[in-house]
Scaffold this motif. Sequence first.
Motif, PDB file in Angstrom:
ATOM      1  N   TRP A   1       0.686  -0.899  -0.009  1.00  0.00           N
ATOM      2  CA  TRP A   1      -0.106   0.082  -0.150  1.00  0.00           C
ATOM      3  C   TRP A   1       0.912   1.304  -0.322  1.00  0.00           C
ATOM      4  N   LEU A   2       2.198   1.516   0.880  1.00  0.00           N
ATOM      5  CA  LEU A   2       2.572   2.353   0.533  1.00  0.00           C
ATOM      6  C   LEU A   2       3.849   2.447  -0.778  1.00  0.00           C
ATOM      7  N   ALA A   3       3.776   1.020  -1.253  1.00  0.00           N
ATOM      8  CA  ALA A   3       4.161   1.599  -2.163  1.00  0.00           C
ATOM      9  C   ALA A   3       3.465   2.063  -3.983  1.00  0.00           C
ATOM     10  N   THR A   4       2.411   1.837  -3.614  1.00  0.00           N
ATOM     11  CA  THR A   4       1.200   2.259  -4.295  1.00  0.00           C
ATOM     12  C   THR A   4       1.066   3.617  -4.413  1.00  0.00           C
TER      13      THR A   4
ATOM     14  N   ALA B   1       9.482  11.758  -3.204  1.00  0.00           N
ATOM     15  CA  ALA B   1      10.840  11.212  -2.592  1.00  0.00           C
ATOM     16  C   ALA B   1      10.553   9.773  -2.401  1.00  0.00           C
ATOM     17  N   GLY B   2       9.517   8.720  -2.104  1.00  0.00           N
ATOM     18  CA  GLY B   2       9.398   7.470  -1.936  1.00  0.00           C
ATOM     19  C   GLY B   2      10.032   6.931  -3.066  1.00  0.00           C
ATOM     20  N   ARG B   3       9.796   7.436  -4.087  1.00  0.00           N
ATOM     21  CA  ARG B   3      10.129   6.232  -5.271  1.00  0.00           C
ATOM     22  C   ARG B   3      11.863   6.031  -6.081  1.00  0.00           C
ATOM     23  N   ARG B   4      12.740   6.869  -4.766  1.00  0.00           N
ATOM     24  CA  ARG B   4      14.041   6.429  -5.021  1.00  0.00           C
ATOM     25  C   ARG B   4      13.939   5.001  -4.952  1.00  0.00           C
ATOM     26  N   TRP B   5      12.961   4.320  -3.749  1.00  0.00           N
ATOM     27  CA  TRP B   5      13.255   2.877  -3.716  1.00  0.00           C
ATOM     28  C   TRP B   5      12.060   2.293  -4.916  1.00  0.00           C
ATOM     29  N   SER B   6      12.491   0.976  -5.654  1.00  0.00           N
ATOM     30  CA  SER B   6      11.683   0.614  -6.571  1.00  0.00           C
ATOM     31  C   SER B   6      11.067   0.223  -5.489  1.00  0.00           C
ATOM     32  N   PRO B   7       9.409  -0.359  -6.060  1.00  0.00           N
ATOM     33  CA  PRO B   7       8.376  -0.912  -5.749  1.00  0.00           C
ATOM     34  C   PRO B   7       8.947  -2.387  -5.337  1.00  0.00           C
TER      35      PRO B   7
ATOM     36  N   GLY C   1      11.951  -5.462   1.365  1.00  0.00           N
ATOM     37  CA  GLY C   1      12.248  -5.000   1.930  1.00  0.00           C
ATOM     38  C   GLY C   1      11.301  -4.240   3.587  1.00  0.00           C
ATOM     39  N   GLY C   2      10.431  -4.230   3.208  1.00  0.00           N
ATOM     40  CA  GLY C   2       9.368  -3.844   4.240  1.00  0.00           C
ATOM     41  C   GLY C   2       9.030  -4.575   3.946  1.00  0.00           C
ATOM     42  N   GLY C   3       8.101  -5.295   3.611  1.00  0.00           N
ATOM     43  CA  GLY C   3       7.356  -6.648   4.601  1.00  0.00           C
ATOM     44  C   GLY C   3       8.066  -7.978   4.665  1.00  0.00           C
ATOM     45  N   ILE C   4       9.733  -8.282   4.228  1.00  0.00           N
ATOM     46  CA  ILE C   4       9.792  -9.850   4.924  1.00  0.00           C
ATOM     47  C   ILE C   4      11.631  -8.823   5.268  1.00  0.00           C
ATOM     48  N   LEU C   5      12.483  -8.975   5.095  1.00  0.00           N
ATOM     49  CA  LEU C   5      13.861  -7.633   5.019  1.00  0.00           C
ATOM     50  C   LEU C   5      13.482  -7.162   7.131  1.00  0.00           C
ATOM     51  N   MET C   6      12.731  -6.598   6.668  1.00  0.00           N
ATOM     52  CA  MET C   6      13.008  -5.906   7.586  1.00  0.00           C
ATOM     53  C   MET C   6      12.050  -6.775   9.388  1.00  0.00           C
ATOM     54  N   PRO C   7      10.844  -7.282   9.138  1.00  0.00           N
ATOM     55  CA  PRO C   7      10.432  -8.022   9.620  1.00  0.00           C
ATOM     56  C   PRO C   7      11.008  -9.354  10.188  1.00  0.00           C
ATOM     57  N   VAL C   8      11.806 -10.013   9.793  1.00  0.00           N
ATOM     58  CA  VAL C   8      12.346 -11.501   9.966  1.00  0.00           C
ATOM     59  C   VAL C   8      13.182 -11.212  10.757  1.00  0.00           C
TER      60      VAL C   8
END
Lengths: 837, 228
Positions: free
Chosen positions: A343-346, B65-71, B77-84
């Motif tokens: 959602w944040l990426a969207t 500003a958030g587009r410097r990271w790819s989707p 990164g946020g869904g796996i690498l951070m929480p795991v």
Amino acid sequence: MNGERNETALALHRKLSEIWGTPPGLGRLSAVNHTAIGLRFIVTSGIFFAIGGLLAMLIRAQLATSASPFMDEGLYSQVFTMHGTIMMFLFAIPLIEGFAIYLLPKLLGARDLAFPRLTAFGYWCYLFGGLMLLGALAAGVAPDAGWFMYTPLSSSVHSPGINSDVWLLGVTFVEISAVCAAVEITVSILKLRAPGMSLARMPIFAWYMLVVAGMMLFAFPPLILGSILLEVERAFGLPFFDPERGGDPLLWQHLFWLFGHPEVYIIFLPAAGVLSTLIPVFAGRPLIGYGAVVAAIIAMAFLSFGLWVHHMYMVGISHLAMAFFSAASALVAVPTAIQIFSWLATLTYGRPRFSVPMLYVFGFFFVFVIGGLTGVMLAMMPFDKQAHDTHFVVAHLHYVLIGGFVFPMLAAAYYWMPHMTGRFPVQHLSRAAFWLIFIGFNVTFLVMHLTGLLGMPRRVHTYAAEAGWDTLNLVSSIGGFVMTFGFALVLLDFVLQYRYGRAFPRNPWKAATLEWAMPLPPPVYNFASLPSIDRRADRIAPRETGAHLAAGRGYLGFVRNGQMETLGVSITSGRLEQLIVLPNNSFLPLWTALATASFFIAMLAKLYWAVPIAMLLVLFFFLGWTRVTGSRADCGALSVGEDEDAVPHAECSGAPSWWAMVFTLASNATLYASLLFGGLFLWTSAPGWPAQEPPGMSLAFSALTAGMIAAGGALGAAAARRAGRAPRTFLLASAAAHLTATLLLGWMALNGVPDRTGHALSAVCFAILCYAGFHTALAAVFALYGVWRDATGFISQRRDLDLRIGRLWHLYTAVAGVLGVAFIHLLIAMGSAGGAS
Amino acid sequence: MFRQGGTFLGALALAGCSGDLSALDPAGPAARDIARLWWAMLAGSALLFLLVMGLFALVMLRPEAGRRWSPRAWIVGGGILMPVPVLFVLLLFAFGQGERHLPWRGEHNPVRIEARAHMWFWEFHYLDYPDVEPTVDVLHIPANYDVDVIATSDNVIHGFWVPRLGGKVDATPGHETLVRLYADRAGSFGGICAEYCGTGHAGMTFRVEAHTPAAFRAALGLGEEETE
């Protein structure tokens, strides 16, 4: 040219409205239309939410100060039990069902759900079950053992009144509606889509609801079984949970949480589906990570069935087992995080704009992230040993449920209200209402974490001033009342919008999904003609598509014989497969639900002689449903427009009703598996085993019974292969075998297990025999129904649907029955004194 | 200066956390470890919360500003690498801590006490001292010594909980469950029933009196300990 097209569109609209419309006055009670029933579900659940909220206010008034004289402990226990019960069973789940019923056909490009009468029946079951619970509340005999009804507190010894019966029967009644909705939603999503809409092109909300409906099919049966067993223990003394007679109170906890934890995700996932639908619209671009989100929700569904024990860390299970469940509980954070970051990426790759629904999305992020983090804390077993059963857990679950469900559903309400009413909201009130709810909520529940850590248990009606919880509780109570004002303002806002909002006929949010490709408020038939989908269904252009469809230029842009027609597709590819003819308005769902209500009322009033009569009445009405289905002549492929033909569903191998039977049996098998698991669990865990007076079963007699069940099943199944070639002989033989099997099973149940109120081993054997006997008896009904349909000309080699649906039941009965008889012998051998153990 | 300020804030927080039933005012190693775990998780959670809300503010207010990271970077990164890794470390730590306070650990034989739950009071049987009369709603234990409480019930399910000494455990009819208590000082600690058990639930409180060895024997009405 244009004028001519408009004229055609108007004529088509008139003709379709006449066929699909609901009659006025009392005729409304016969409505089966998904838009009407969906709205009824939504409004009714809203009323229950208000009642549950008022109960919450009573709780906060009681706890605002120490030693409060407001309510006594007996009344307080009814209030908190009903608050939880109403919010979980009469608000959250039905609201989800309501949104799904209202939206899904519109999102998928269909004219209705697969089984309109079942939708109506589900609504009546929900309403009557809910009224049973409310009636008990008004009469002062509401359930009072907590919303998870832990036995022995809810047993007949410790709760001799009807309070617990009201819960067990009322909630089971409401759950019939949930299981109906689950079957209906699963089949509708899999089969009733616009041609060209493959699974991979479905709007993301349909994926969420498909997973949720699938979860409901498997999560509700353990609770339904538990409720049946506990009610049977209370009513007839069969000891499934009584530790003095070989039962175990922990069995209830396992069955309850086997339902109860998936339930949390059943509530969260539709709300997440709303977010995955809304966020792209307000970001102005399609969802990023569609595939990852689909994978995440499927992973979440599987994980959620492996977590139930984390509600039971205190019951004394091995540390290693707890570590497993702890890890699984923590792992749920991963699929959650994947969705949040999609959602944040969207948003970051779009042009996000703020509006009222987005305000609630902000509320969701703020509240739900805190709830998720405290959830990870509670998954850590040592911490849970302190926080469990305290107000910390109360705070956590409200952060999860209000953050993860109520905020997204309010976003959904603001988003789809213009769709339902055709009017646009007055914005000023909406924002004030949001901030009242948001601030009130956090004031109430943020401090409540601390209240819990300072030692305040759940469900206490009073506390000592020395405990030092006064200030925190007063703050929570004030916050609670602020939040209530917020909800009242939302209600006022909706009323104003409905009455005075400015008309806004089409697509106010610039969304790109199909439900906006229709005039607003939506016509009863949804689409004057059905679309053909050539891209992911969250990337269509509603304005152009809507005009195209309204002009009747898609599929089925005509009426035929006054029939209600929509299209069915193959499950994965979305290829056009069949023409589905839906049944029209009928009072039968209402009558059937009333008959079902008479069953539950007879149980509640302990008028056990009336129970079999009520069951026969239900069967009678259900058979009445078949009078308008099917055809007496082969029809073959018919034109459906767009130069394509399709066969009517009655002549199609993958008809929706065939799939419905498959999913019903899968759900039923879960219930049966829970029963067998219960037997094994008691054998390993309950005190008082092995049994001193085990049931005596002659192996030869059991083999005869199993053989008879197998024969009935095999003959019934074989009959389906002989459709059009005199299947009657096979069906009659099958019915005879099933009836004999029913008698044999009945004899075993009555004479083989004399000690059924004395020990759980006998009680479990008795329950399995009853289950098998119930199935063989119904299998005989299926066989005789086949004979009747064949004799009245509804069966031919092409029109063999009735027999093929029966075949599924026959096969299931054969497998379940033989397995049950064998299982009983195994359990007796293992679980009796002098046996193998 | 900063240190003094920190101490002051710490003292204020502790004052807010004290209480007869407060899990954040530990008086034994199990409760202390869990309180530490809580404070550590609270700090970590606060950081993660600020991170997510910061990102939400960023993508809403300055999406470019958030587009410097790819989707893919966002989701992986946020869904796996951070929480795991966070979850992995947390799980290991919590598992180790749980293991450390399990009842079977300890160099010497613990004092064994059976807590029988009734509707609605607690009856404590001193299994190592068969002659001692059971006490009601008061549990005497020796301080600085492992005590294993075996909780059970012959009616409904109750919850045995002494927040300042350690975690809780259910008292379930037909089952015996074990919890280890350890008070590292003599004193009086509040206990309360945690599992809803009917209309008397709120009143089902009890006290744990932790004594010096001599006072413990006196409280149970035993004579002076014989020298071995």
